[in-house]
Structure formats: C-alpha cells, structure tokens
Scaffold this motif. Structure first.
Motif, PDB file in Angstrom:
ATOM      1  N   ILE A  19     -60.188  22.385  27.886  1.00  0.00           N
ATOM      2  CA  ILE A  19     -60.859  21.819  29.062  1.00  0.00           C
ATOM      3  C   ILE A  19     -59.847  21.129  29.975  1.00  0.00           C
ATOM      4  CG2 ILE A  19     -62.452  20.007  29.822  1.00  0.00           C
ATOM      5  CD1 ILE A  19     -64.180  20.696  27.379  1.00  0.00           C
ATOM      6  N   TYR A  57     -70.278  24.354  29.331  1.00  0.00           N
ATOM      7  CA  TYR A  57     -69.148  23.706  29.995  1.00  0.00           C
ATOM      8  C   TYR A  57     -68.189  24.702  30.651  1.00  0.00           C
ATOM      9  CZ  TYR A  57     -70.509  19.240  28.030  1.00  0.00           C
ATOM     10  OH  TYR A  57     -71.213  18.098  27.729  1.00  0.00           O
ATOM     11  N   LEU A  69     -64.368  26.315  34.539  1.00  0.00           N
ATOM     12  CA  LEU A  69     -65.238  25.211  34.141  1.00  0.00           C
ATOM     13  C   LEU A  69     -66.472  25.163  35.033  1.00  0.00           C
ATOM     14  CD1 LEU A  69     -62.675  22.300  33.585  1.00  0.00           C
ATOM     15  CD2 LEU A  69     -63.782  23.692  31.846  1.00  0.00           C
TER      16      LEU A  69
END
Length: 259
Positions: A19, A57, A69
């Motif tokens: 992420i 996500y 994302l």
C-alpha cells in the motif's frame, strides 16, 4: 508446529508495504514492477494484491490488469485525521488561509523519513497541486522539511547535510551549504520556501506549528506556481502563513512561539 502469529504479522507488514509503495504512484502499476520496487517475489505480491482487492483497498483494471489504490484508504485516513486535535484545530485556519491568499493549503507532520501530508484544502486554479494526503516530502527539498530541520529534532539537520541526495526537481545538485543557510534563515524568520525543488514549476511557503509543550508538531503550507509564489515571496504571503501557524499553535496551547 508453525507460529501463525508470526505468519500473520509478516502478511500484515507485506500488505502495508505494498500500500505504501503504491500510494505515491499516480498511475496503475503492474505486478512485476511493484514486485521489483519492493524486492518481493512476484507471486507473493500478486497474492497480497488479490486480498487487498477483495477487501476494497485496491482495484484491478480488467483491461490492462494493472492495479491502483481505491479511495477506501483515503476515507479511512480522513476519518482518523478528522478525529485528531491537530487536524480539527488546523482545518478552519487552513480554510481561512486558502481563502485569503487564493492558494492550496496543506498540513504536514514530521516522520523519521520526511514530512507526511495529512490534510489539504485545495483552491480552484489552472495549476493544480497534485500532492495528495499521505504523500511523504523530503526534509532537504521541501518547504515543510526545511521548517522541520529548523525547529524539530536537531539531529536531523546533520544527517541531511551528510546524505547523498539526488538532484532537485529543477535539476540542480544538492548543496549542503545552501541548505544550512536556508535552515538558519527559517529559524530566524519562521518560514521556508522550496522553489522548484520538490516539483518543477511549483513553490511553497511553510511555517511551524507548536503544541501545548511548545514542541514542533506540524507545518502549515501554501503551495502554487512560481508565478503565484516566486523564489523570493512577498512579505504579505509570508506573513499570512506565519500568522496562520501562530493561530493554530495558540489554539493547541502553545505559549512560547519561538519566532
């Protein structure tokens, strides 16, 4: 017998690494490229991306098969930020500053590796500031970072001066003597700039925010084109930013603003 807690911890760490690596990339990314950037096996990155897709996500483009994302992480972060004293205290002042000078305003906090943008109040303009909440700005090549070097952890400056930095966005090589002079100037005036150092064509003015213990905790910054904020900005713009920083600091309980 396997220690599943360690396995779960490693999985969690890997997912967050993915992420954090994807966050500053503006376009969708391939699994292969992401694996190379992270130094992880492609199959492992693919597995975690699928999990992140399943919980919302990350989204995979069905045509290009690349990943990006989603806004879910932003909404989670925004909810956390809205609940903090710093953000809730700073936000009204940021809006006032944005409206006063007609420029995008950001709030950033110090981390070990740089200044993390935690809130942005944007202005409609032909030149859009593409910095996003969550972006990490360097200490040596951003207005926010220079303020942190002037008012934050004193050990940071020596480390930055000794580091081997890449050229700035304007193509100039890093100059430790220049940085040291800029930090001295910031400590004396209460503001710093970074003309075309983070991004070509853009500049920013940043000022420090202090808390109840009179400790440096954040910066408030205005950003715009070099036409809006020249390398040597007007006294009016600098005063607007420093006054906003003082107002937020006072609301946080600061009693001894240093500049």
């Amino acid at each position: 017998m396997k220690d599943t807690s360690k396995i779960n911890n490693h999985s969690t760490i890997a997912a967050f690494q993915i992420i954090e690596e994807m966050a500053p990339i503006p376009e969708a990314v391939r699994v292969t490229d992401l694996a190379r950037r992270l130094g992880m096996p492609r199959a492992k990155v693919y597995r975690y991306l699928q999990t992140l897709c399943n919980i919302g996500y990350v989204r995979q483009d069905p045509v290009t098969e690349r990943y990006r994302l989603t806004l879910k992480l932003f909404h989670v972060g925004q909810a956390i930020a809205d609940g903090t004293q710093l953000t809730s205290t700073a936000r009204p002042v940021m809006v006032q500053l944005r409206d006063k000078v007609g420029l995008t305003c950001t709030l950033s906090i110090p981390e070990d590796a740089g200044m993390r943008v935690v809130d942005i109040v944007r202005v409609d303009s032909p030149v859009q500031i593409v910095t996003k909440p969550g972006a990490l700005l360097s200490f040596h090549a951003s207005a926010q970072g220079k303020v942190a070097l002037a008012f934050g952890n004193p050990d940071l400056l020596s480390a930055q001066l000794a580091a081997d930095h890449a050229p700035l966005a304007n193509g100039k090589a890093f100059d430790p003597d220049r940085l040291q002079a800029e930090i001295l100037h910031a400590s004396q005036t209460g503001w710093a700039v970074a003309p075309e150092e983070t991004r070509s064509g853009l500049n920013a003015i940043s000022s420090p925010i202090f808390d109840l213990e009179n400790s440096f905790v954040a910066t408030i910054t205005i950003a715009g084109s070099m036409q809006d904020i020249p390398a040597e900005p007007s006294a009016t713009l600098c005063a607007a930013v420093t006054q906003a920083a003082r107002a937020i600091s006072k609301d946080l309980g600061c009693t001894e603003y240093p500049t």
